[in-house]
Every structure is written in structure tokens, then in C-alpha cells.
Design an enzyme around this catalytic site. Structure first.
Site, short mmCIF file in Angstrom:
data_model
loop_
_atom_site.label_atom_id
_atom_site.label_comp_id
_atom_site.label_asym_id
_atom_site.label_seq_id
_atom_site.Cartn_x
_atom_site.Cartn_y
_atom_site.Cartn_z
N SER A 205 -0.16 -1.03 4.79
CA SER A 205 1.14 -0.90 4.14
C SER A 205 1.71 -2.28 3.83
O SER A 205 1.08 -3.06 3.10
CB SER A 205 2.09 -0.08 5.02
OG SER A 205 3.24 0.30 4.31
N ASP A 430 -1.67 9.62 -0.19
CA ASP A 430 -0.65 8.73 0.37
C ASP A 430 0.72 9.17 -0.16
O ASP A 430 0.97 9.16 -1.36
CB ASP A 430 -0.94 7.29 -0.02
CG ASP A 430 -0.11 6.29 0.78
OD1 ASP A 430 1.11 6.52 0.94
OD2 ASP A 430 -0.67 5.27 1.22
N HIS A 469 -0.53 8.26 4.33
CA HIS A 469 -0.27 6.82 4.42
C HIS A 469 -0.73 6.25 5.76
O HIS A 469 -0.26 6.67 6.83
CB HIS A 469 1.22 6.56 4.23
CG HIS A 469 1.57 5.10 4.15
ND1 HIS A 469 1.07 4.27 3.16
CD2 HIS A 469 2.35 4.31 4.93
CE1 HIS A 469 1.54 3.06 3.34
NE2 HIS A 469 2.31 3.05 4.40
#
Length: 540
Positions: A205, A430, A469
Site C-alpha cells: 500500500s 483490491d 488489498h
């Protein structure tokens, strides 16, 4: 074969402290033959900085307790070996920042390597969980807070005059990450008496974006960079991921979480067979052409209530999946992938208000970016954004912030020349960072640097079907694959991963190196990786 030894070079102002450091080194992969003194540490300042303080503390073997930091709960990591905990505080003269670099040095179990770990959301670094995990695995571990706050605390965005704090944003964008690499190597070299044989960066991320920033801007910092679900194209996707809320507010239609789930369930069921087998996974959501209007008039039961899906509900979902467009229809960015979780607490979150009516609840990261950095009004109500205003905000974010935090420069030639390796996986579903942005970046690198095969020599991308994610963390040996590539020259053609299908069952799958995709062989258990093979998309 080892590419090189990483030599720590001091630059800038004189030493912050003049103290004893051990110089002897025993062994090649482990320091078990000798313990080192952690009472004091000498740290030369990286170029352009001053060292404000250095604190070194002996930590005994045992459990590392990580406090609760919103939105994450407390964590307790057991069986961490004894280590030296070094905190170095840096400042850039005249800029008023105070960025901490933490380096944890295992006393007797060092494997000769550095692993720097990245951050998440608006936090630049780790608060102990990833550091402890790296130390348990024998690494000297490092991270930086870049002088900013925690995951969702954006109070640092503006200075006292209401202007964007350019120094802190520069720190968060890339500057502090490079300085952390410099400091970590200096501390390692001094404490152990030799440089780390290999240096790795590991992040997902925001951490993934930091890894790409290192490859683009400081190509000599790391031998290997593991940068997953990367938040590259930050100036664009952060605005783009506010789009689901903009759609619901402008259409005045707020589907419930149960309704969003119904659309996703139907889409996954319809597109599941596209890879040759029904296994509860959509190999490539971009190929899924499920039309949400097919559900108009159907009912779902939500918390005991029967709800009928309307044309307005379907129109909202179509716009969210399609992604942001201008009022004239020009595409601005990719939408949320089909099958990705839309409901609260994610991008299309809705909750009942005081009257029991559903209203949008924006995800805090894009909401804060638009309010604090783009509008420069932390109290700005993002629910008031019209379609035309959204386009203006998107363009403004691009113009003002691409250079400092876009992290989308496709020229990785210096990183390739340095011998570095970049490995990335990204979940196909995601729900926070559209996967297509990462694919588009990889394609841009290929265009810039001579095609897929040349890029494969140093940069490989793996796409994980059915994966949310950062949800592969711990479900594949990605760091092991990167190490084998860096240290033994074994480039990974696949990553074996544990995935969870739409029925909640675990399956194994060999993720294919882009641009290849996974295709069922026509026989064998669909839950087993050996039943699939990697093929080029045109063979699909």
C-alpha cells in the site's frame, strides 16, 4: 551471486555523537559467536540533515507489545530475540521537521541482511509489528515515521498559516525513506563491524508506493524491493477512490451493504468460468462484462428486511465499476474492480443516519487527501462535491502533487543498471487501490524501456485473483522469491499463493508473472495449483 557489499557513506554535518562502536565481526550469516554493545551508537547525518538525537536501548528476548493505533488493534509478537533498538531523529535545517528512523539489530541471530519496512495510509512507517517480524527472521530491520503522524491522523497536512506543509509532504513522498536507508546502513556497519551483504525494502500500500519511490529516485539504496498493492499514482487514485461517494451523493441513491454484496456475488458467478473452470475466482475482473441491470427487480434480505434492487441501484454500481469520468464522458481513472468489496468501511460505504436513512460514509484516506491537500480545508464536506467539481479536484491534484508524490516515473533505467530487482503482487479485487493503475504503470515501463522481456530482467508483477488489498501478506513467500532472485539469480516465473474463493474456501494457485494469466488445464482439482498453467492473454 552477490552483486555488491553495501557500504555506508557518511555525508553532511559532523557526527551527532562520538561514542564506542564494536568493530569486530564473527561469522558470515550469523552473529552467534559474538554479542555487541548497544550502550551508544554513532550516526553521521545524511546529506542535507542534522542529527537531533540518537537513543539506543538493549531489548531482551521476549514479546514485543505494539499499542493500539487507530484503526489497528494492539498486537503482541512473541519469541522475538534480543535486539538493540536504535532511534535516530533527523531534521532538515530551517524546515522544522523531526523525522525518526528506527533500526532494530538482532544481537546474536543476524542473517547479514537489512530489511526496511514501509507504512500504510498516512503513516510512513511501522510501529513494531513488521519490525519484530523481520528481527525474528534474522534481519536487521528499519523504518521511518517521516516526521508525520499515524495512519489516519492528517493534522500535519497544513502549517499554521493554512498552507500545505511542503517539507513534511516531501518527507512522506520519498525523502525520509531514502534517509532511512542511509541511516540504517550506517548503524548496521557500525554495530556489526561490517556492511549488510544485501539490503531489502518490504512494503504494501503506502509501503508499496515507498518501494517504487526508492526504485525511481534512489536506485542504489536496495538490492531488492518488494512493493505490493502499491499506492503509486497517488495524486490521481486518491481522488479517484472518492468517486463511489460522489456518485451516490449526486444520484441520491445509497445501496445497502447487502445490495452491494448481491451485485458482487452475481458478477463473480457470471464471470467465474472465464478462466476455464468454476472455482469461485475471477481471474481477470477487467474481462468481466456483467451488467448490474440484470439484478433490477430481484430481492435481497438484509438484517431481516427484504429489499428490491432498483434501476437507480444498478446505475450507481455501473458508474462505480466503470470509474470516474468527466461530465463529457472522458475517462479519468479506473473504477473499483468488479467483485471487490464496496460496502462499509470501504469506498462505497453507507450507514443509517439519525432518521434511519442510508447515507454515504467516505473512506477516510481519499476524503482527507481531497479535504486537506487539495481543498486545503480539513473540515471540507466531501459529500457536497458535484460531478464537475470532481473533475476539477482530480486535475488540481494532478497538477499540484504529481511530482512530489505521484511515484509514477516509468524510467527505471538507473535501477536496472544498479542491478536491483523489483517484485510486486497486487490483488485483482483490491477494494482500495484499483489494480489497473499498477498494470498501467508496468505497461508504461515496458514502453519506456524496450518491451516486456527486457523489463522482466529486473521487474516482475504478479496479479492475484479474488484477493483484496494487501490480503496476500503471509499467504505467499514473496520475500523468499525476491531473495532467490537477488542472491541466486533465480527470477520467479510464478508465486505460489493461498487464495480464498467466493465460497470462503482456501485454494492454492501459482500466480503468473505479468502479462501471463492462469488457465485451467481441463482436468484436476480446481483447488490445487497444478491444475492450472500460465498462458499469454491471447491464448486465454
Amino acid at each position: 551471486m552477490r552483486r555488491r557489499l553495501l557500504i555506508a557513506v557518511a555525508a553532511g554535518v559532523p557526527l551527532a555523537a562520538s561514542v564506542y562502536l564494536p568493530t569486530a565481526w564473527a561469522g558470515t550469516e550469523s552473529s552467534t559467536a559474538q554479542s555487541f554493545n548497544c550502550s551508544t551508537v554513532t550516526v553521521p547525518a545524511p546529506a542535507g540533515t542534522e542529527v537531533e538525537s540518537v537513543v539506543a536501548v538493549e531489548r531482551p528476548a521476549g514479546t514485543v507489545d505494539v499499542p493500539e493505533i487507530t484503526p489497528l488493534p494492539a498486537a503482541h509478537i512473541a519469541d522475538v530475540p534480543a535486539y538493540c533498538d536504535v532511534t535516530v531523529t533527523l531534521t532538515h535545517p530551517g524546515e522544522g521537521d523531526h523525522a525518526k528512523v528506527k533500526v532494530w539489530l538482532p544481537k546474536d541471530t543476524w542473517n547479514g541482511r537489512l530489511q526496511t519496512v514501509g507504512g500504510s495510509a498516512f503513516a510512513a512507517g511501522d510501529y513494531g509489528t513488521a519490525l519484530a517480524g523481520a528481527v525474528k527472521n534474522g534481519y536487521a530491520a528499519a523504518t521511518t515515521d517521516a516526521g508525520v503522524k499515524t495512519y489516519l491522523d492528517t493534522s500535519w497536512a497544513l502549517n499554521t498559516e493554512g498552507q500545505v506543509d511542503a517539507a513534511l509532504l516531501k518527507n512522506f513522498g520519498s525523502r525520509s525513506e531514502h534517509e532511512a536507508a542511509v541511516v540504517a546502513k550506517q548503524v548496521i556497519n557500525g554495530y556489526y563491524g561490517r556492511a549488510a551483504s544485501y539490503a531489502y525494502f518490504n512494503g504494501c500500500s503506502t509501503g508499496g508506493r515507498q518501494g517504487y519511490a526508492e526504485a525511481q529516485r534512489h536506485p542504489d539504496d536496495y538490492d531488492g524491493i518488494l512493493a505490493n498493492a502499491p499506492a503509486i499514482n497517488w495524486d490521481e487514485f486518491e481522488v479517484a477512490t472518492l468517486w463511489p461517494q460522489v456518485v451516490m451523493n449526486n444520484e441520491k441513491t445509497y445501496p445497502s451493504g447487502c445490495e452491494f454484496d448481491a451485485f458482487n456475488t452475481a458478477a463473480v458467478k457470471a464471470c467465474d468460468p472465464l478462466d476455464g473452470v468454476k472455482d469461485g475466482l475471477v481471474e481477470n475482473p477487467a474481462r468481466c462484462d456483467f451488467d448490474p441491470r440484470r439484478l433490477i427487480g430481484t430481492t435481497v434480505v438484509c438484517e431481516g428486511k427484504e429489499l428490491t434492487i432498483t434501476a437507480a441501484d444498478a446505475a450507481v454500481v455501473r458508474k462505480i465499476w466503470d470509474g470516474p469520468r468527466t461530465t463529457s464522458g472522458t475517462k479519468l481513472w479506473s473504477g473499483v474492480p468488479i467483485g471487490a468489496d464496496l460496502k462499509f468501511p470501504y469506498l462505497a460505504g453507507t450507514l443509517p443516519d439519525a432518521n434511519g436513512d442510508l447515507k454515504g460514509v467516505p473512506f477516510p484516506v481519499p476524503s482527507a487527501w481531497v479535504a486537506s491537500w487539495v481543498k486545503k480545508q480539513p473540515s471540507f464536506d466531501v459529500s457536497t462535491i458535484t460531478y464537475s467539481q470532481f473533475t476539477e479536484l482530480f486535475r488540481q491534484s494532478q497538477a499540484e502533487y504529481d511530482e512530489v508524490i505521484g511515484t509514477d516515473n516509468p524510467d527505471l533505467s538507473a535501477f536496472r543498471r544498479s542491478g536491483g530487482k523489483l517484485l510486486t503482487w497486487h490483488g485483482r479485487q483490491d477494494q482500495l487501490i484499483p489494480t489497473r493503475g499498477t498494470v498501467a504503470y508496468r505497461q508504461q515501463v515496458e514502453q519506456k524501456m524496450g518491451g516486456s522481456e527486457r523489463v522482466d530482467d529486473f521487474y516482475r508483477l504478479f496479479l492475484a485473483p479474488g484477493t483484496a488489498h494487501c490480503a496476500l501478506n503471509g499467504q505467499t513467500d514473496d520475500l523468499g522469491a525476491l531473495r532467490a532472485w537477488v542472491e541466486q539469480g533465480k527470477a520467479p516465473s510464478t508465486l505460489t499463493a493461498t487464495l480464498v474463493n467466493s465460497s470462503g474456501k482456501q485454494v492454492t494457485r501459482d500466480l503468473c508473472a505479468y502479462p501471463k494469466v492462469s488457465r485451467y488445464k481441463g482436468y484436476g482439482d480446481p483447488a490445487v495449483a497444478d491444475s492450472f498453467r500460465c498462458v499469454l492473454p491471447y491464448q486465454y
